[in-house]
Motif scaffolding. Sequence first.
Motif, PDB file in Angstrom:
ATOM      1  N   ILE A 204       0.862  -1.181   0.000  1.00 50.36           N
ATOM      2  CA  ILE A 204       0.000   0.000   0.000  1.00 50.36           C
ATOM      3  C   ILE A 204       0.895   1.226   0.000  1.00 50.36           C
ATOM      4  CG2 ILE A 204      -2.010  -1.040   1.108  1.00 50.36           C
ATOM      5  CD1 ILE A 204      -1.051   0.140   3.777  1.00 50.36           C
ATOM      6  N   SER A 205       0.387   2.308  -0.537  1.00 49.38           N
ATOM      7  CA  SER A 205       1.101   3.583  -0.534  1.00 49.38           C
ATOM      8  C   SER A 205       0.158   4.678  -0.074  1.00 49.38           C
ATOM      9  CB  SER A 205       1.612   3.923  -1.931  1.00 49.38           C
ATOM     10  OG  SER A 205       2.582   3.010  -2.345  1.00 49.38           O
ATOM     11  N   ILE A 206       0.730   5.661   0.574  1.00 51.10           N
ATOM     12  CA  ILE A 206      -0.028   6.853   0.935  1.00 51.10           C
ATOM     13  C   ILE A 206       0.769   8.064   0.467  1.00 51.10           C
ATOM     14  CG2 ILE A 206      -1.228   5.845   2.910  1.00 51.10           C
ATOM     15  CD1 ILE A 206       0.834   7.284   4.697  1.00 51.10           C
TER      16      ILE A 206
ATOM     17  N   ASP B 143       1.910  10.260  12.333  1.00 54.63           N
ATOM     18  CA  ASP B 143       0.710  10.438  11.510  1.00 54.63           C
ATOM     19  C   ASP B 143       0.758   9.511  10.296  1.00 54.63           C
ATOM     20  OD1 ASP B 143      -0.332  12.465  13.164  1.00 54.63           O
ATOM     21  OD2 ASP B 143       0.814  14.003  12.093  1.00 54.63           O
ATOM     22  N   VAL B 144       1.945   9.352   9.727  1.00 54.96           N
ATOM     23  CA  VAL B 144       2.126   8.442   8.599  1.00 54.96           C
ATOM     24  C   VAL B 144       1.849   7.010   9.043  1.00 54.96           C
ATOM     25  CG1 VAL B 144       3.793   7.554   6.918  1.00 54.96           C
ATOM     26  CG2 VAL B 144       3.769   9.983   7.483  1.00 54.96           C
ATOM     27  N   SER B 145       2.385   6.633  10.180  1.00 55.20           N
ATOM     28  CA  SER B 145       2.174   5.288  10.705  1.00 55.20           C
ATOM     29  C   SER B 145       0.691   5.026  10.964  1.00 55.20           C
ATOM     30  CB  SER B 145       2.980   5.107  11.986  1.00 55.20           C
ATOM     31  OG  SER B 145       2.860   3.802  12.462  1.00 55.20           O
ATOM     32  N   GLU B 146      -0.014   5.996  11.514  1.00 56.10           N
ATOM     33  CA  GLU B 146      -1.460   5.851  11.761  1.00 56.10           C
ATOM     34  C   GLU B 146      -2.227   5.693  10.453  1.00 56.10           C
ATOM     35  OE1 GLU B 146      -2.951   8.984  14.255  1.00 56.10           O
ATOM     36  OE2 GLU B 146      -1.407   8.613  15.765  1.00 56.10           O
ATOM     37  N   ALA B 147      -1.858   6.456   9.433  1.00 56.77           N
ATOM     38  CA  ALA B 147      -2.534   6.346   8.136  1.00 56.77           C
ATOM     39  C   ALA B 147      -2.296   4.971   7.519  1.00 56.77           C
ATOM     40  CB  ALA B 147      -2.050   7.451   7.195  1.00 56.77           C
ATOM     41  N   LEU B 148      -1.065   4.461   7.623  1.00 56.00           N
ATOM     42  CA  LEU B 148      -0.776   3.126   7.103  1.00 56.00           C
ATOM     43  C   LEU B 148      -1.515   2.056   7.900  1.00 56.00           C
ATOM     44  CD1 LEU B 148       3.023   3.422   6.313  1.00 56.00           C
ATOM     45  CD2 LEU B 148       1.182   3.071   4.660  1.00 56.00           C
ATOM     46  N   ALA B 149      -1.601   2.206   9.198  1.00 51.66           N
ATOM     47  CA  ALA B 149      -2.329   1.244  10.029  1.00 51.66           C
ATOM     48  C   ALA B 149      -3.802   1.198   9.637  1.00 51.66           C
ATOM     49  CB  ALA B 149      -2.171   1.588  11.501  1.00 51.66           C
ATOM     50  N   SER B 150      -4.379   2.351   9.373  1.00 48.91           N
ATOM     51  CA  SER B 150      -5.778   2.415   8.964  1.00 48.91           C
ATOM     52  C   SER B 150      -5.989   1.697   7.628  1.00 48.91           C
ATOM     53  CB  SER B 150      -6.219   3.868   8.863  1.00 48.91           C
ATOM     54  OG  SER B 150      -7.525   3.967   8.369  1.00 48.91           O
TER      55      SER B 150
ATOM     56  N   GLN C 170      -7.560  -3.408   4.382  1.00 53.57           N
ATOM     57  CA  GLN C 170      -7.147  -4.482   3.481  1.00 53.57           C
ATOM     58  C   GLN C 170      -7.222  -5.853   4.168  1.00 53.57           C
ATOM     59  OE1 GLN C 170      -6.207  -4.190   0.222  1.00 53.57           O
ATOM     60  NE2 GLN C 170      -6.695  -2.020   0.290  1.00 53.57           N
ATOM     61  N   ASP C 171      -7.733  -5.905   5.388  1.00 56.10           N
ATOM     62  CA  ASP C 171      -7.829  -7.146   6.177  1.00 56.10           C
ATOM     63  C   ASP C 171      -6.462  -7.784   6.404  1.00 56.10           C
ATOM     64  OD1 ASP C 171     -10.577  -7.064   6.637  1.00 56.10           O
ATOM     65  OD2 ASP C 171     -11.003  -8.027   4.714  1.00 56.10           O
ATOM     66  N   ALA C 172      -5.448  -6.958   6.541  1.00 57.31           N
ATOM     67  CA  ALA C 172      -4.106  -7.440   6.856  1.00 57.31           C
ATOM     68  C   ALA C 172      -3.858  -7.251   8.349  1.00 57.31           C
ATOM     69  CB  ALA C 172      -3.062  -6.680   6.044  1.00 57.31           C
ATOM     70  N   GLY C 173      -2.942  -8.021   8.893  1.00 60.36           N
ATOM     71  CA  GLY C 173      -2.672  -7.933  10.316  1.00 60.36           C
ATOM     72  C   GLY C 173      -1.524  -6.997  10.661  1.00 60.36           C
ATOM     73  N   HIS C 174      -0.568  -6.876   9.748  1.00 65.02           N
ATOM     74  CA  HIS C 174       0.642  -6.101  10.017  1.00 65.02           C
ATOM     75  C   HIS C 174       1.134  -5.428   8.748  1.00 65.02           C
ATOM     76  CE1 HIS C 174       0.959  -8.344  13.775  1.00 65.02           C
ATOM     77  NE2 HIS C 174       0.713  -9.423  13.054  1.00 65.02           N
ATOM     78  N   PHE C 175       1.944  -4.395   8.936  1.00 64.88           N
ATOM     79  CA  PHE C 175       2.622  -3.782   7.800  1.00 64.88           C
ATOM     80  C   PHE C 175       4.071  -3.505   8.170  1.00 64.88           C
ATOM     81  CE2 PHE C 175       1.112  -0.096  10.170  1.00 64.88           C
ATOM     82  CZ  PHE C 175       2.154   0.809  10.084  1.00 64.88           C
ATOM     83  N   ARG C 176       4.907  -3.390   7.128  1.00 66.82           N
ATOM     84  CA  ARG C 176       6.318  -3.056   7.308  1.00 66.82           C
ATOM     85  C   ARG C 176       6.651  -1.948   6.328  1.00 66.82           C
ATOM     86  NH1 ARG C 176      11.277  -4.716   4.759  1.00 66.82           N
ATOM     87  NH2 ARG C 176      10.022  -5.951   3.340  1.00 66.82           N
ATOM     88  N   PHE C 177       7.211  -0.842   6.850  1.00 67.72           N
ATOM     89  CA  PHE C 177       7.622   0.250   5.972  1.00 67.72           C
ATOM     90  C   PHE C 177       8.640  -0.257   4.962  1.00 67.72           C
ATOM     91  CE2 PHE C 177       6.155   3.072   9.395  1.00 67.72           C
ATOM     92  CZ  PHE C 177       5.597   4.104   8.664  1.00 67.72           C
ATOM     93  N   ILE C 178       8.423   0.066   3.708  1.00 71.68           N
ATOM     94  CA  ILE C 178       9.417  -0.198   2.669  1.00 71.68           C
ATOM     95  C   ILE C 178      10.193   1.077   2.400  1.00 71.68           C
ATOM     96  CG2 ILE C 178       9.772  -0.811   0.251  1.00 71.68           C
ATOM     97  CD1 ILE C 178       7.260  -2.537   0.463  1.00 71.68           C
TER      98      ILE C 178
END
Length: 51
Positions: free
Chosen positions: A4-6, A15-22, A27-35
Amino acid sequence: MGTISIIGINGSPSDVSEALASRTEKQDAGHFRFIEAHVSNNWHATAELYR
């Protein structure tokens, strides 16, 4: 699961982390990792999604 991208986020790194978490939840995913993340006037970030 994919990526995903924002773009256009004004604010702090948290704020970026919160937007990615949302977006991760939508997307029904459990976790994300910054690329990658960078800022000029606004933040742009990409993250990889995991279940």
